[in-house]
Design a protein around this motif. Structure first.
Motif, short mmCIF file in Angstrom:
data_model
loop_
_atom_site.label_atom_id
_atom_site.label_comp_id
_atom_site.label_asym_id
_atom_site.label_seq_id
_atom_site.Cartn_x
_atom_site.Cartn_y
_atom_site.Cartn_z
N PRO A 151 0.79 -1.29 -0.05
CA PRO A 151 0.05 0.07 -0.06
C PRO A 151 0.87 1.42 0.07
N LYS A 152 0.29 2.24 -0.59
CA LYS A 152 1.05 3.61 -0.72
C LYS A 152 0.54 4.34 0.67
N PHE A 153 1.36 5.11 1.28
CA PHE A 153 0.96 5.61 2.90
C PHE A 153 1.13 7.30 2.68
N THR A 154 1.01 7.67 1.41
CA THR A 154 0.59 9.30 1.22
C THR A 154 -0.57 9.43 0.34
N SER A 155 -1.28 10.48 0.60
CA SER A 155 -2.62 10.91 -0.15
C SER A 155 -2.40 12.26 -0.34
N GLU A 156 -2.94 12.77 -1.55
CA GLU A 156 -3.06 14.28 -1.60
C GLU A 156 -4.56 14.47 -1.32
N VAL A 157 -4.63 15.19 -0.32
CA VAL A 157 -5.92 15.66 0.15
C VAL A 157 -6.47 17.05 -0.49
N THR A 158 -7.54 16.94 -1.11
CA THR A 158 -8.20 18.13 -1.86
C THR A 158 -9.34 18.71 -0.85
N CYS A 159 -9.39 19.90 -0.29
CA CYS A 159 -10.45 20.42 0.23
C CYS A 159 -11.69 20.68 -0.49
N PRO A 160 -12.82 19.87 -0.26
CA PRO A 160 -13.88 20.51 -0.99
C PRO A 160 -14.55 22.07 -0.90
N LYS A 161 -14.13 22.55 0.23
CA LYS A 161 -14.81 24.08 0.24
C LYS A 161 -13.68 24.96 -0.31
N CYS A 162 -12.33 25.08 -0.47
CA CYS A 162 -11.50 25.89 -0.80
C CYS A 162 -10.80 25.40 -1.95
N GLY A 163 -10.36 24.09 -2.09
CA GLY A 163 -9.76 23.36 -3.50
C GLY A 163 -8.09 23.49 -2.84
N HIS A 164 -7.89 23.67 -1.79
CA HIS A 164 -6.63 23.56 -1.38
C HIS A 164 -6.13 22.21 -1.33
N ARG A 165 -4.90 21.88 -1.96
CA ARG A 165 -4.21 20.44 -1.80
C ARG A 165 -3.09 20.32 -0.96
N TYR A 219 -10.29 15.86 9.65
CA TYR A 219 -9.09 16.33 9.07
C TYR A 219 -9.21 18.14 8.88
N GLU A 220 -8.48 18.96 9.39
CA GLU A 220 -8.45 20.16 9.31
C GLU A 220 -7.89 20.87 8.06
N CYS A 221 -8.48 21.53 7.21
CA CYS A 221 -7.81 22.06 5.89
C CYS A 221 -6.72 22.98 6.46
N LYS A 222 -5.64 23.05 5.78
CA LYS A 222 -4.51 23.92 6.20
C LYS A 222 -4.75 25.33 5.54
N ASN A 223 -5.35 25.61 4.82
CA ASN A 223 -5.87 26.81 4.25
C ASN A 223 -6.85 27.65 4.82
N CYS A 224 -8.13 26.92 4.86
CA CYS A 224 -9.57 27.55 4.95
C CYS A 224 -9.95 27.25 6.50
N MET A 239 -13.29 21.83 8.76
CA MET A 239 -13.04 20.61 9.57
C MET A 239 -13.78 19.52 8.55
N LEU A 240 -13.01 18.77 7.86
CA LEU A 240 -13.49 17.70 7.08
C LEU A 240 -13.85 16.50 7.74
N LYS A 241 -14.88 15.64 7.29
CA LYS A 241 -14.92 14.45 7.95
C LYS A 241 -15.69 13.68 6.52
N PRO A 242 -15.68 12.01 6.86
CA PRO A 242 -15.81 11.41 5.55
C PRO A 242 -17.03 11.43 5.05
N ARG A 243 -17.26 11.34 3.81
CA ARG A 243 -18.74 11.48 3.16
C ARG A 243 -19.45 10.27 3.65
N HIS A 244 -20.69 10.24 3.49
CA HIS A 244 -21.55 9.12 3.71
C HIS A 244 -21.12 7.76 2.85
#
Length: 68
Positions: A3-17, A31-36, A39-44
């Motif tokens: 498995p890969k242990f890194t992932s690029e997270v994209t904020c759905p609010k501001c688009g920050h990666r 997960y807290e977006c470092k830009n905006c 506070m993100l939580k998983p989708r249903h």
């Protein structure tokens, strides 16, 4: 397949990666977006923020296992 242990997270609010390191055998529910600071939580239906907003699912899901 290893498995890969890194992932690029994209904020759905501001688009920050941001590239983040994923835990090997646990869910990351928040997960807290470092830009905006949103506070993100998983989708249903997803087990963690990496499965919802990352470009790579969490390691347990990559292995075909249940994450939580």
């Amino acid at each position: 397949m290893k498995p890969k242990f890194t992932s690029e997270v994209t904020c759905p609010k501001c688009g920050h990666r941001e590239t983040e390191t994923m835990p090997e055998d646990a869910c990351q529910y928040f997960y807290e977006c470092k830009n905006c600071k949103a506070m993100l939580k998983p989708r249903h239906g997803d087990c963690c923020v990496f499965c919802s907003y990352g470009d790579t699912p969490c390691p347990p899901v990559q292995r075909g296992q249940s994450c939580c």
